[in-house]
Structure formats: C-alpha cells, structure tokens
Design an enzyme around this catalytic site. Structure first.
Site, PDB file in Angstrom:
ATOM      1  N   ASP A 176       0.833  -1.198   0.000  1.00  0.00           N
ATOM      2  CA  ASP A 176       0.000   0.000   0.000  1.00  0.00           C
ATOM      3  C   ASP A 176       0.872   1.255   0.000  1.00  0.00           C
ATOM      4  O   ASP A 176       1.960   1.252  -0.592  1.00  0.00           O
ATOM      5  CB  ASP A 176      -0.919  -0.043   1.232  1.00  0.00           C
ATOM      6  CG  ASP A 176      -2.269   0.590   0.980  1.00  0.00           C
ATOM      7  OD1 ASP A 176      -2.331   1.819   0.813  1.00  0.00           O
ATOM      8  OD2 ASP A 176      -3.277  -0.149   0.964  1.00  0.00           O
ATOM      9  N   SER A 213     -11.365  -1.090  -0.458  1.00  0.00           N
ATOM     10  CA  SER A 213     -10.067  -1.042   0.217  1.00  0.00           C
ATOM     11  C   SER A 213     -10.189  -1.414   1.683  1.00  0.00           C
ATOM     12  O   SER A 213      -9.240  -1.904   2.296  1.00  0.00           O
ATOM     13  CB  SER A 213      -9.466   0.363   0.113  1.00  0.00           C
ATOM     14  OG  SER A 213      -8.858   0.582  -1.119  1.00  0.00           O
ATOM     15  N   HIS A 260      -3.483   5.939   3.563  1.00  0.00           N
ATOM     16  CA  HIS A 260      -4.311   4.772   3.270  1.00  0.00           C
ATOM     17  C   HIS A 260      -3.751   3.489   3.879  1.00  0.00           C
ATOM     18  O   HIS A 260      -4.486   2.670   4.448  1.00  0.00           O
ATOM     19  CB  HIS A 260      -4.422   4.650   1.748  1.00  0.00           C
ATOM     20  CG  HIS A 260      -5.346   3.597   1.245  1.00  0.00           C
ATOM     21  ND1 HIS A 260      -4.944   2.309   1.003  1.00  0.00           N
ATOM     22  CD2 HIS A 260      -6.650   3.653   0.903  1.00  0.00           C
ATOM     23  CE1 HIS A 260      -5.958   1.609   0.527  1.00  0.00           C
ATOM     24  NE2 HIS A 260      -7.011   2.400   0.454  1.00  0.00           N
TER      25      HIS A 260
END
Length: 646
Positions: free
Chosen positions: A185, A425, A245
């Site tokens: 990520d 996600s 994220h």
C-alpha cells in the site's frame, strides 16, 4: 499506473465521481468526529445465550436389576416420573437423547433460571432412588471478552450481529499470533494504536517522482504522504491531501487490542509487514509485482531478503484493464510461496472483470457491503468476486463507514488520529485478517484450503448483494472451520440431533419408548420440484413446501443454491445431496438467523447428508445450501439431486 485515490469530502456523490474518473480503487473518507475526542465507553458484548438460565436437564440412572419389569416398562415409568415432577414445577419436559456416558438429556418448554432447574433436578433425584444424579444442562458461551478499546462500540463490522464478523467468537480460537500480513500500500505511520504490531518492511517504489520521499527503493516503508497538486496526475485532475491509506488498512487488520486506546484490529496478535508501492498519483505494476514476490519470501534483485515473510498479502489497490502477465506471474509466485493474495474488487460499481488485479486468477476478490448487509453503492461485483466483507456505506451517516487508525496531517505526517473510510479497500483487509486468524488456528492449511474455507463458511446475505460471491465474511465460522471444529451459535439454534435410538445395553437404562411411525394415510405425498434461479442468497431461496426431491444444477463455479423449509416444532429435517459422478458439491444447513448448524463435505461423486431438528415450540425456517467445490457446471454437467425429508 495503478492508482489509489482518497478524497476527504462530505459529499459522497463527488467522491464517487472522482473515483469513477480515476479508474481506481478508492478508500473514500467520511467526515466524522475523531474517536480520540468522542470515544464512547465500551459496551458489554452480547453472549450467545443467557448463562443464568437453561432449557435442558441431564438425568443419569444407576444400573439396577430389572427382575419382573421389562426394560420398556421401566423406561416408561421413569419417563412418566420425570414428566410428572417437571409438571409439578410448572414446566413440560420431553426426552431428547442419550449422552455418550449413558445419561439422558431432557428439554424443557422454556428457558428457566439455573436455580429453578437445579431445584427440579433435586426433586427428580429425590423421587427416584435409582437416579445417580440430575443436574442442569448449562449453556456455555465463548470466553472472549469485549476489548477495552474505547471505540470498540463504533466498529460495527467486528460485532456479533447480522452484519458483523463475530470476531469475539473467532478470538476464542485464535487472535493471529505467529502470522504476518503484508499490507502492500502507501506504507505506514507509527501510530500509537498500531506501532507495536509493525514489522520491518520495504519501500518498493523505484520512481522518485512517485515516492515523495526523495529516494527510490530502500528499507524504510514509512509513508511520507501521497498528496498531489492540481494537474500533477494529469490535465484537469484535482490535487488531493495525503490519504495515509496504508495506515488505515493496517489498523483494520492489526490495531492493538485491549490497550485502552482507540480501536481493535480483526487479528490483533498478527503482525503487519508494510510494503510501500503507492505514492503520488499511484504506483507502477512492476513495483507492485515485486512487492508481492518479496512479501511472500521470494527474491527481488537489489532488495534484501525479507526477514518477515507473510502468509497473507493484502492489496487494497487496482486499476482498469485485464490482468497482465507481470501481475499474474507475481500472484502465482506468491501462492507458490504459501501466501493467500487478497484483493479489493474496486469502487466503480461495475463488473469486477474490468478491474485488475481483482480479475486475476488465484486471488480472493472482495466486494463491500455496508451496515445493512446490502452491497455498498460503490462496490464492484460479478462472477469473479469470491466473498463480501464490511467496507462501509455512509449513505445513512458517517458511522456506516469503517473506523481505523489514521494521521491528522493533510500533506506531511501530523499527529495520530482515527477516521471513517469506506471502500473495497476497507473490505479486503477484513478478509486478510480473518485469513491470518485461520492460519494462526491451523498453520498447516494450504492456500487452496484457506480460500475454500473462507467461501464455504460465509454467511448468507441479509440484504441485497447480487454477484457478491459466496456470502458475507464470518470470522467465527471461518476460524472454527480452519481449526477443524464447529463454530458456536450466538443464539440457541437447535443442534443437529436426529434422536438416534441406542442399541440395548444391559449396563445402561433402556431407551425411551420409540415414537410411533405416522399413519401412512396421513403422510404428505412426496413432491418433485425443479430449482428456480436466481436463488443465490438466503433472501432469494426457493421455498420448498413439502418433503420430496429437488432437481438442481450448479450453473457456474461461483454458483450457490439456496432452499428454504418451514420446519414444524419437534420435526427433523434431513437433506441428502447427490452430485453427478464427476463432481463435488457441498451441503450446508442454516438456522433462521442465517447461522450454520450442520454440514457435509464428502468427496467427488459421494452423497452428502445433514440433519437438523427444530426443538422449539413453534415452526421455524431452516435453509439448505448447495455449494460448488469442483467438477461439472451447467444444466447437464452440473446437475444434482437434493432430497429434503421432514
């Protein structure tokens, strides 16, 4: 470039439009107060049953001579005596079965406080000197306690509920100890609620224009931010703040639990191996492919050996197009190295076949649902989706999204924070974390076994989620299945017990009088019906009104067929699935709340049989599910027979 887009905006339609325009898998942020300042007191988790009451009693008789009295007479006398004693206490008692130790189990017509059942047991023992002992058949519950993390009650996805994962039930078996999960990520930040569960990872970004840290590949996977300016990612493209994220995804998996801070992770004793592949404007396929190989313990030229190989890889990222050879080869290598590859299905509300790497072979593609159990408005769908998991849906408010660890900085790192995000996600790391729990419970599981158990243990959808895979992720059922056991029921669903009559044994009391067979003239006429599609969810189940045969067919490898039966009080349902000779289909029975109560998973060509009894005082709906495992599909090659008898 594979692109991750995070937009902090209150208007969901604006977010959705930006996501669709980017062709990216987005984690959509939802504005909400930080739990650091609005933390609620932890709530007490509901237990599967009231442990202070029960509706069953155990009676064991001493062995004694039966001279002059037949076994049937003696059993009848004892049956009458137990029932009369119970009636004097204001309850109705019925014989259920014998135990392996020769004791008898009796059921009462209602839940009764333990002290009253103990008094009834004492009365039964006092009225018959042949009683060796009588005692309440107590209800046991999972021993996992609600964690003391102050925002536990805000994590709807982890609760024991119709739409939650029931992590407390899973934690009775395993919490992820000994399992590493790679989060491929944006990297990570050493959040106070996460840092203790972070292992050494790697920054796999090779292009300094993407990395935002002034360097290429190195052993520092910390996230410097993925903020962009206007037109940086293409003409007409807006700038964005840093998403952090990877930190949000990592918190869903392994936020430290029971530390009195923030939130709980799904697998709180697992470790996260952060591998940075996404920066400004996204990340390159070649870097992501190298990250999959390296994370799983493979060799990448120029990178040091991974000291912390992962058994699970989480990829909450993607882009448009077919699955490329580079990506597919990396997935194949990771699987060969023993890693399960979990991928977000995408947020474009379209068929997942157009989104990579979710459309690659050998991945677990994850769709998203919200707190109602219906498919989130943004989630991709389709025949390539394996399973659905909580991804959040803020249509009814910010708290419908997924709360996890974050950072308050808008460009560069700032202070620790928590925020609600929504997206596939967020759904993918729930599945990755449950896979880690499964491996912790049974380290010998193969990649294929983990994938199969994830799908077969899934719960039926409680909302509308067409083409969302095999069902809703169920942490407790998956982990118990991985450990080789049966998941405990969170509500007192009837256990599968067909009341077998034991063989006579002179050292034990004779069995109760058998229930006479129904008069043949009163038996329902067996029926023969044909399955009607679509019936791929519990809410769309074919209703079967009478005992008889069902002719069905598995249309495709992701097909699953549901049938509903209204089972009268006291009746037993026996389902027998007969596949064609070249196929292996599996059989599952579920209670009225959607909890699995029995199953059979025999080999190719072998019939599966499962039974459940309705011990309640009124009729209840039970569900029969046929699941594809291997073999033929289609109207002819996928044909099977299903006999339902009650």
């Amino acid at each position: 470039m594979t692109r991750l887009l995070t937009v902090r905006a209150a208007v969901a339609t604006m977010v959705s439009a930006l996501v669709a325009a980017s062709g990216a898998i987005a984690a959509q942020a939802v504005v909400a107060p930080s739990p650091a300042t609005t933390a609620r007191a932890p709530q007490v988790a509901e237990t599967p049953a009231d442990v202070g009451s029960t509706d069953r009693i155990i009676v064991r008789y001493r062995t004694q001579p039966t001279s002059g009295v037949s076994g049937a007479q003696l059993q009848s006398q004892r049956r009458d005596q137990v029932q009369e004693t119970a009636a004097n206490e204001g309850v109705v008692a019925e014989f259920v079965r014998r135990t392996s130790q020769g004791a008898q189990v009796w059921t009462l017509d209602e839940m009764v406080p333990i002290e009253d059942v103990a008094a009834l047991a004492s009365s039964i023992a006092a009225t018959d000197p042949a009683v060796e002992y009588a005692e309440p058949d107590r209800i046991m519950v999972p021993l996992a306690e609600t964690p003391n993390d102050p925002s536990w009650s805000d994590q709807w996805a982890l609760q024991t509920s119709d739409t939650g994962l029931d992590v407390l039930g899973a934690w009775d078996v395993a919490r992820g100890a000994g399992v590493n999960v790679a989060v491929i990520d944006t990297g990570y930040l050493p959040h106070v609620d996460l840092a203790a569960n972070i292992l050494g990872g790697y920054d796999m970004i090779s292009d300094t224009a993407v990395s935002n840290d002034g360097s290429g590949r190195d052993n520092d996977p910390r996230d410097p931010g993925d903020h962009t300016s206007q037109n940086e990612c293409g003409n007409g493209r807006s700038g964005s703040s840093s998403s952090w994220h990877g930190t949000h995804v990592a918190g869903i998996i392994a936020a430290v639990t029971d530390n009195g801070v923030g939130v709980s992770g799904v697998a709180p004793e697992s470790k996260v191996v952060p591998v940075r592949v996404l920066g400004a404007c996204g990340g390159y396929t070649a870097d992501i492919a190298d990250a999959m190989v390296w994370s799983s313990g493979g060799t990448v030229p120029g990178a040091p050996a991974n000291a912390n190989p992962a058994r699970v890889l989480n990829l909450s990222l993607g882009g448009s197009g077919t699955c490329g050879t580079t990506t597919q080869n990396a997935i194949n290598t990771a699987r060969a190295n023993g890693a399960v590859v979990v991928v977000a299905a995408g947020n474009e509300a379209r068929d997942v076949s157009t989104t990579s790497p979710a459309n690659c072979s050998g991945v677990v593609a994850v769709a998203a649902y919200g707190p109602t159990g219906s498919r989130a408005y943004y989630s991709n769908y389709g025949s390539l989706v394996d399973i659905a998991a909580p991804g959040g849906d803020s249509s009814s408010g910010a708290s419908g999204a997924i709360l996890s660890t974050l950072n308050a900085g808008t460009t560069d790192p700032g202070s620790d924070s928590y925020e609600y995000y929504q997206g596939t996600s967020m759904a993918a790391p729930h599945v990755a974390a449950v896979a880690a729990l499964m491996i912790s419970a049974n380290p010998d599981l193969t990649v294929e076994e983990i994938e199969t158990l994830l799908r077969s243990s899934a719960r039926p959808f409680v909302g509308r989620c067409s083409s969302c895979g095999s069902g809703m992720l169920d942490a407790s059922a998956a982990v118990h299945a991985a450990a080789g056991g049966v998941a405990p029921e969170p509500a007192p669903e009837p256990a599968p017990d067909p009341d077998p009559t034991p063989e006579p044994n002179p050292t034990q009391e004779p069995a109760p009088d058998p229930v006479p067979e129904p008069n043949p003239t009163q038996e329902p006429t067996p029926t023969s019906v044909t399955e009607v599609e679509p019936n791929d969810s519990r809410v769309a189940a074919n209703v079967i009104a009478e005992s008889g045969a069902v002719a069905g067919a598995i249309g495709a490898g992701n097909d699953t067929d549901w049938f509903a039966v209204s089972l009268p009080a006291g009746a037993s349902l026996t389902a027998t699935l007969t596949p064609n000779a070249d196929s292996d289909y599996d059989l599952y029975l579920y209670g009225s709340t959607g909890r699995r109560v029995a199953w059979s998973i025999n080999d190719v060509g072998a019939a599966d049989t499962a039974t459940v009894r309705n011990t309640r005082s009124s009729s209840r709906t039970y569900y029969v599910r046929v699941v594809y495992y291997s073999g033929g599909t289609g109207a002819t090659d996928g044909a099977y027979g299903l006999d339902l008898d009650w």
